[in-house]
Scaffold this active site. Sequence first.
Site, PDB file in Angstrom:
ATOM      1  N   ASP A  35     -22.537 -44.430   5.669  1.00 50.98           N
ATOM      2  CA  ASP A  35     -22.644 -45.238   6.884  1.00 50.98           C
ATOM      3  C   ASP A  35     -23.788 -46.246   6.763  1.00 50.98           C
ATOM      4  O   ASP A  35     -24.800 -45.966   6.111  1.00 50.98           O
ATOM      5  CB  ASP A  35     -22.893 -44.304   8.080  1.00 50.98           C
ATOM      6  CG  ASP A  35     -22.612 -44.983   9.410  1.00 50.98           C
ATOM      7  OD1 ASP A  35     -22.023 -46.090   9.405  1.00 50.98           O
ATOM      8  OD2 ASP A  35     -22.971 -44.406  10.451  1.00 50.98           O
ATOM      9  N   HIS A  52     -20.383 -53.855   2.403  1.00 51.97           N
ATOM     10  CA  HIS A  52     -19.531 -52.874   1.727  1.00 51.97           C
ATOM     11  C   HIS A  52     -19.653 -52.998   0.204  1.00 51.97           C
ATOM     12  O   HIS A  52     -19.659 -51.989  -0.511  1.00 51.97           O
ATOM     13  CB  HIS A  52     -18.075 -53.062   2.145  1.00 51.97           C
ATOM     14  CG  HIS A  52     -17.825 -52.781   3.600  1.00 51.97           C
ATOM     15  ND1 HIS A  52     -18.213 -51.611   4.201  1.00 51.97           N
ATOM     16  CD2 HIS A  52     -17.237 -53.531   4.571  1.00 51.97           C
ATOM     17  CE1 HIS A  52     -17.875 -51.639   5.482  1.00 51.97           C
ATOM     18  NE2 HIS A  52     -17.281 -52.784   5.723  1.00 51.97           N
ATOM     19  N   LEU A 146     -18.172 -33.117 -12.810  1.00 54.78           N
ATOM     20  CA  LEU A 146     -18.204 -33.360 -11.371  1.00 54.78           C
ATOM     21  C   LEU A 146     -16.827 -33.759 -10.852  1.00 54.78           C
ATOM     22  O   LEU A 146     -16.138 -34.589 -11.458  1.00 54.78           O
ATOM     23  CB  LEU A 146     -19.203 -34.480 -11.063  1.00 54.78           C
ATOM     24  CG  LEU A 146     -19.242 -35.006  -9.621  1.00 54.78           C
ATOM     25  CD1 LEU A 146     -19.916 -33.994  -8.702  1.00 54.78           C
ATOM     26  CD2 LEU A 146     -19.964 -36.347  -9.557  1.00 54.78           C
TER      27      LEU A 146
END
Length: 256
Positions: A35, A52, A146
Site C-alpha cells: 500500500d 505503481h 521461496l
Amino acid sequence: MRNFFLNSKKVAKDNDIVNDIDMSNIPKHIAIIMDGNGRWAKERKLPRALGHKAGVETIRNIVKACNNLGVHYLTLYAFSTENWKRPKEEVNSLMKLLVEYLKKEFEELNDNNVIINHIGDISKLPDVCQKELNDAYNNTKNNTGLVLNLALNYGGRDEIIKAFKDMYEDLQNRKLNKDSINSELIEKYLYTAGMPDPDIIIRPSGEQRLSNFLLWQCAYSEFWYSNINWPDFKKEDLIRAIYDYQKRERRFGDVK
C-alpha cells in the site's frame, strides 16, 4: 550537520537490528499488503502510474531479501477484487506492469530457485496476464526455494465463497459428507491449500486494516504496520518487522 548525525544513528540502529535478528526464527510465511504507491506519487506530484512502477522495484528488492533470509512463502497483495473500481487507465497500467515484471524478472527469479505462484481468480485478468502467470508457474513449479504468491483479483470473502461452493459440489457428488467438514478440510479448498498460514502480515502506508486479505488464514497472524509508503519500503524495514515479530509471544489462544 545535525541531519548527518541523526542519519548515522539510524543506520547504526538498523545495523544492530540486523545483527540481533534470530536466523533460527525467521517467519515461514510473510504476507504484505503493498500500500502507498498512490500516496508516494501524489507527494511528488507524479501520476499514480509512476507510483505503481516505483513499487515494482520494491517488490524486486523484498523478494530477494526474503529469499536470502530463508522465508518459505511470500504473499504479495497486488490487485484485489475491489481494485476494478479504480479508473480504467490505472487498471490497464497495473496489468501492463504485471506483464513487464514477469517478463523482466522471470530469469533471475528462476535462477534463484523461486516458484512464481498466483492466488485469486485470474480468469478475469487480460489473456496476456493469464498466459504470463501460467507460464511463469509452469516453468518454476519444480523449484525448491521461496514460493512467491502474487495475489491478483484476490478477495478473502470471494475465496471463502468459492471454497464453500466447491465443497457443496463435492457434497452433492458424495465425495464428502457433512461430518468430515472441519477447518483442515476447508483449508484444502482455499487458494493457499498446502501452505502454512502467514506468520506475519505487513502493511506499509499508515493504514491499519486487512482490506479483504487472507481473511481465513490470518486468524493467528501477527500484524506489523508502518507509515512508510511501499515504494520507500526497504530491506531494513523488512528486517525491523521480523525483529519485532521475533520479540512477540505467540500463544495461539493458549496460556504460557
